[in-house]
Design an enzyme around this catalytic site. Structure first.
Site, PDB file in Angstrom:
ATOM      1  N   ASP A 211       0.873  -1.178   0.000  1.00  0.00           N
ATOM      2  CA  ASP A 211       0.000   0.000   0.000  1.00  0.00           C
ATOM      3  C   ASP A 211       0.908   1.226   0.000  1.00  0.00           C
ATOM      4  O   ASP A 211       1.565   1.525   0.999  1.00  0.00           O
ATOM      5  CB  ASP A 211      -0.882  -0.030   1.246  1.00  0.00           C
ATOM      6  CG  ASP A 211      -1.848   1.158   1.328  1.00  0.00           C
ATOM      7  OD1 ASP A 211      -1.681   2.126   0.563  1.00  0.00           O
ATOM      8  OD2 ASP A 211      -2.760   1.099   2.174  1.00  0.00           O
ATOM      9  N   HIS A 212       0.931   1.934  -1.134  1.00  0.00           N
ATOM     10  CA  HIS A 212       1.887   3.040  -1.274  1.00  0.00           C
ATOM     11  C   HIS A 212       1.566   4.221  -0.368  1.00  0.00           C
ATOM     12  O   HIS A 212       2.385   5.138  -0.221  1.00  0.00           O
ATOM     13  CB  HIS A 212       1.936   3.510  -2.730  1.00  0.00           C
ATOM     14  CG  HIS A 212       3.337   3.713  -3.227  1.00  0.00           C
ATOM     15  ND1 HIS A 212       4.331   4.278  -2.465  1.00  0.00           N
ATOM     16  CD2 HIS A 212       3.922   3.416  -4.418  1.00  0.00           C
ATOM     17  CE1 HIS A 212       5.450   4.339  -3.159  1.00  0.00           C
ATOM     18  NE2 HIS A 212       5.236   3.812  -4.342  1.00  0.00           N
ATOM     19  N   ARG A 213       0.405   4.222   0.263  1.00  0.00           N
ATOM     20  CA  ARG A 213       0.112   5.270   1.238  1.00  0.00           C
ATOM     21  C   ARG A 213       0.917   5.053   2.520  1.00  0.00           C
ATOM     22  O   ARG A 213       1.166   6.005   3.275  1.00  0.00           O
ATOM     23  CB  ARG A 213      -1.381   5.267   1.577  1.00  0.00           C
ATOM     24  CG  ARG A 213      -2.306   5.558   0.419  1.00  0.00           C
ATOM     25  CD  ARG A 213      -3.760   5.349   0.792  1.00  0.00           C
ATOM     26  NE  ARG A 213      -4.019   3.988   1.267  1.00  0.00           N
ATOM     27  CZ  ARG A 213      -5.202   3.557   1.690  1.00  0.00           C
ATOM     28  NH1 ARG A 213      -6.234   4.394   1.696  1.00  0.00           N
ATOM     29  NH2 ARG A 213      -5.364   2.322   2.112  1.00  0.00           N
TER      30      ARG A 213
END
Length: 441
Positions: free
Chosen positions: A413-415
């Site tokens: 999850d790039h967040r």
């Protein structure tokens, strides 16, 4: 006054339950703690407990029916007491409207089957088609296109024993094929798939004509509808990125074989996945930033590695959780994973056994899949997809030798996780799997 027992909320995402079967019948004496029925939620099959002493006066929802949370199931009171059927509070929700289940990643198939719903007849061609029966109750198609009345358990047993249901005489109500009929057919041997009916002149072989299955529609089950919702949520709201790495699995396979041989008398049988689960937990200790969750205004960093793993069950899959995996040995993880996997396939997991995971592992290696990218299991920030171990030529010390290679794919999850952090995690798990003795310390 009679007490009305309503459909309880048996899981955190449940909105509708399916009455698999009643364990008690009308007129039976019951008391607090008596198990009245089995209820299938969007994640598992659980038992419905009675909270009153008395007699089961009336059952409002027959086996196979879907009932929304809060709707009446049955009444318990004094013997002979009159009971009115309560008015429904709200229309029962369709299965597809259920909230999603936690699991959504691929895993090997399994087929535990709940009890049947009441039999439904196919509509005549001149009449408008009625909604198809639930998958649990749908008759199996026969080779000649006719529909075969068969219970879900008998259908499952027939598939396991390669029995053709269309060649079995049913002894159940209305000619329905039941478990005992399949067992009798197995004993006689005349209904085996590929065996010829008497006088047919057919010698077996591959069928080259006809449909591959009956063309029909089936309602979306509680679990499948939940998975669909959750997949859409995960894939559209979580910015996924993927990283691949190849692991030299030679030392791991050798250590596993040595341990299994030496400890066979003690009943120890470690799988490759047991080592992967242990390595996944240890790698989270080394790169703890991966063990996190996105919470909109904050990122939660988890202090314990609760590692879940994907298990396929009928019409979906679920992710049992090995809690505090970072503090457990590979032997303890192996034992717990086998126990949880069995409960999952039997749909007997309790909510605290499939919720609260902080990282997920999904393995399709045993099905021959070299590599794949898995969808993140919210609220986790990452998931690890494990491919099969392949024997192939590799370069070692400037020479071409035969090696054993396993592919791992990290979905992040790039967040929460950046590419460099994901790469560090894969590097850590690669070192652990290529030096597997570290996993025994």
């Amino acid at each position: 006054m009679a007490q009305i027992i309503e459909m309880p909320k048996l899981s955190d995402t449940m909105t509708v339950g399916t009455l698999v079967k009643w364990l008690k019948k009308e007129g039976d004496a019951v008391k607090t703690g008596t198990m009245l029925a089995e209820v299938e939620t969007d994640k598992a099959t659980m038992e419905l407990e009675c909270f009153f002493d008395g007699t089961l006066l009336k059952i409002f929802a027959p086996a196979g029916s879907q009932v929304a949370i809060g709707e009446p199931l049955c009444a318990v009171g004094k013997p002979g007491e009159a009971v009115k059927t309560p008015e429904p509070k709200a229309p029962a929700a369709a299965p597809a409207e259920n909230k999603p289940t936690q699991a959504q990643t691929p895993a090997p198939a399994a087929t535990p089957t709940p009890a049947p719903a009441p039999e439904q007849k196919a509509p005549a061609e001149s009449q408008p088609a009625k909604p198809a029966a639930p998958p649990e109750a749908a008759p199996a198609p026969a080779a000649n296109g006719a529909r075969v009345k068969i219970s879900p358990l008998a259908k499952k047993l027939a598939a396991e024993k390669s029995i053709d249901p269309s060649r079995v005489q049913g002894s159940g109500p209305g000619g329905r094929i039941v478990r005992s009929d399949i067992l009798a057919a197995e004993k006689s041997g005349g209904a085996k798939v590929g065996s010829a009916p008497k006088g047919s002149g057919f010698s077996g072989g591959v069928t080259k004509t006809g449909p591959i299955q009956e063309e029909r529609t089936v309602p979306v089950s509680n679990m499948r509808g939940a998975i669909a919702r959750r997949l859409v949520e995960a894939k559209t709201q979580i910015p996924h990125f993927y990283l691949d790495i190849e692991v030299d699995a030679g030392a791991l396979l050798e250590l596993r074989q040595q341990l299994n041989t030496a400890l066979e008398k003690d009943g120890v049988k470690l799988s490759v996945n047991d080592f992967v689960l242990k390595a996944a937990a240890e790698a989270l200790r080394r790169v703890p930033a991966v063990n996190a969750s996105w919470e909109t205004t904050q990122i939660r960093l988890h202090g314990a590695a609760h590692v879940s793993f994907a298990v396929a069950i009928e019409d979906g899959l679920i992710t049992p959780v090995i809690r505090d995996a970072h503090n457990k040995s590979v032997f303890a993880i192996s034992t717990e994973a086998k126990s949880l996997g069995k409960l999952a396939k039997e749909k007997k997991l309790k909510p605290d056994q499939y919720t609260g995971g902080t990282f997920c592992v999904t393995n399709l290696g045993m099905m021959g899949i070299d590599r794949f990218g898995a969808i993140i299991n919210p609220p986790n920030a990452a998931i690890l997809a494990v491919g099969t171990t392949v024997k192939k030529p590799v370069v070692k010390n400037d020479e071409i030798v035969i090696g054993h290679r396993m592919n791992l794919t990290f979905s992040g999850d790039h967040r929460v996780v950046d590419g460099a952090t994901g790469a560090q995690y894969l590097g850590a798990i690669k070192q652990l799997l290529e030096t597997p003795a570290l996993l025994l310390i």
